[in-house]
Write a protein that holds these residues in place. Structure first.
Motif, short mmCIF file in Angstrom:
data_model
loop_
_atom_site.label_atom_id
_atom_site.label_comp_id
_atom_site.label_asym_id
_atom_site.label_seq_id
_atom_site.Cartn_x
_atom_site.Cartn_y
_atom_site.Cartn_z
N HIS A 1 -6.40 -3.81 5.71
CA HIS A 1 -6.35 -2.97 6.91
C HIS A 1 -6.41 -3.87 8.14
CE1 HIS A 1 -7.83 0.03 3.87
NE2 HIS A 1 -6.88 0.73 4.46
N GLU B 1 2.31 8.05 1.37
CA GLU B 1 2.18 6.79 2.11
C GLU B 1 3.28 5.81 1.73
OE1 GLU B 1 -1.38 4.48 1.20
OE2 GLU B 1 -1.19 3.40 3.10
N ASP C 1 0.86 -1.20 0.00
CA ASP C 1 0.00 0.00 0.00
C ASP C 1 0.89 1.24 0.00
OD1 ASP C 1 -2.09 1.80 0.36
OD2 ASP C 1 -2.60 1.12 2.39
N GLU D 1 0.95 7.25 6.64
CA GLU D 1 0.29 7.93 5.52
C GLU D 1 -0.39 9.22 5.95
OE1 GLU D 1 -3.36 5.91 4.12
OE2 GLU D 1 -2.70 4.17 5.25
N THR E 1 1.48 0.84 7.59
CA THR E 1 1.65 2.02 6.74
C THR E 1 1.80 3.27 7.61
OG1 THR E 1 -0.67 2.72 6.59
CG2 THR E 1 0.07 1.00 5.04
N HIS F 1 -2.13 2.01 9.14
CA HIS F 1 -2.72 0.73 9.55
C HIS F 1 -1.75 -0.42 9.33
CE1 HIS F 1 -3.27 0.06 5.19
NE2 HIS F 1 -3.49 1.37 5.16
#
Ligand code: MF3
Ligand code: CO
Ligand code: CO
Length: 279
Positions: A182, A245, A112, A208, A206, A175
């Motif tokens: 997630h 991110e 991600d 972000e 992550t 997350h």
């Protein structure tokens, strides 16, 4: 639920998914120019992920509790859009700034990441917001090591953004990420040092931050009295918002940034000085 640790083998799966996610953003870079629509960008990414990478766009059909199924293979959040902007048929204009957020699933693992793109020539104010937000993300990344706490990460991000007169969005956070898109923990982009969960080798999550040029308040996008699309979030005061991110891994000695590839923007000098990133 406690945060899950990844084994060495699982980390290899994450490394691949994350590199692919970054390579999608690399592929898109030359296309982000005045005149292209966000739907065209979505199509480019969808075809690249599915046909070249043989991977799956995680956002397409993604439907958390209380949301409609997300209709695209990435998010495109322009100007005052904070996050979760849905691609559409409006051409982007010279001076726009846009966050493109891509998550790919490869062999069951999620990578991600997102970047800001300047469409043509952006204003000094817009460029400064993007640059400070990028630095804020890296300030957070530099706090990641075994024994540190998530509050250390959030605090470093918040201080950097607020020092420059900006505000941090509170309603959305980073997350945990792995077999699920997630997962635990929540990674707040504000907070107090020494608080919240202690970081342990093998965690992947992550960072972000969403940073607003004006006030931190947000709202659902009902611009133009359109019915709400169920996703798009804008700044309440219509000020510009930026976001970057990365997915990171807590290693035995510090942090490994997983969402890097040949086209990743160089980290800020203070992060390069910390010796985080292979030259
Ligand atoms: N990629 C976003 C994140 O960073 C989540 C997007 S969910 C979507 O967590 F459904 F809006 F695409
Ligand atoms: Co994310
Ligand atoms: Co994302």
């Amino acid at each position: 639920m406690p945060t899950a640790m990844k084994t060495a083998e699982e980390v290899e799966g994450m490394r691949l998914a994350c590199r692919l996610a970054s390579e999608v953003l690399d592929m898109l870079s030359p296309h982000v120019k005045p005149g292209i629509t966000t739907r065209e960008i979505d199509r480019l990414a969808h075809d690249y992920i599915t046909q070249v990478q043989r991977a799956v766009p995680a956002t397409l059909g993604y439907q958390p509790q209380g949301y409609p199924a997300y209709p695209a293979s990435l998010c495109t959040s322009l100007n005052e859009v904070v996050c979760h902007g849905i691609p559409d048929d409006r051409p982007m204009k010279n001076g726009d700034i846009v966050n493109i957020d891509v998550t790919v699933i490869k062999d069951g693992w999620h990578g991600d990441n997102s970047r800001m793109y300047l469409v043509g020539e952006a204003s000094i104010a817009a460029r400064r917001l993007c640059a400070i937000t990028y630095e804020a993300m890296w300030k957070g990344i530099l706090k990641v090591r075994p024994g540190a706490r998530l509050g250390d990460v959030g605090h470093a991000i918040q201080v950097h953004a607020e020092h420059h007169g900006y505000s941090i969005v509170r309603e959305f956070c980073g997350h945990g990420v792995g077999r699920k898109f997630h997962e635990e923990p929540q990674v707040l982009h504000y907070g107090r040092p020494g608080t919240l969960e202690e970081l342990v080798p093998g965690m992947t999550f992550t960072i972000e931050p969403m940073v607003n040029a004006g006030r931190r308040d947000i709202k659902e996008d009902r611009r133009g009295n359109r019915p709400y699309d169920g996703w798009t979030i804008v700044t309440r005061d219509r000020s510009l918002s930026a976001q970057w991110e990365h997915t990171v891994l807590v290693t035995e000695t510090g942090v490994e940034v997983l969402t890097l590839s040949a086209g990743s923007p160089p980290p800020p000098a203070f992060a390069q000085a910390a010796g985080l990133v292979p030259a």
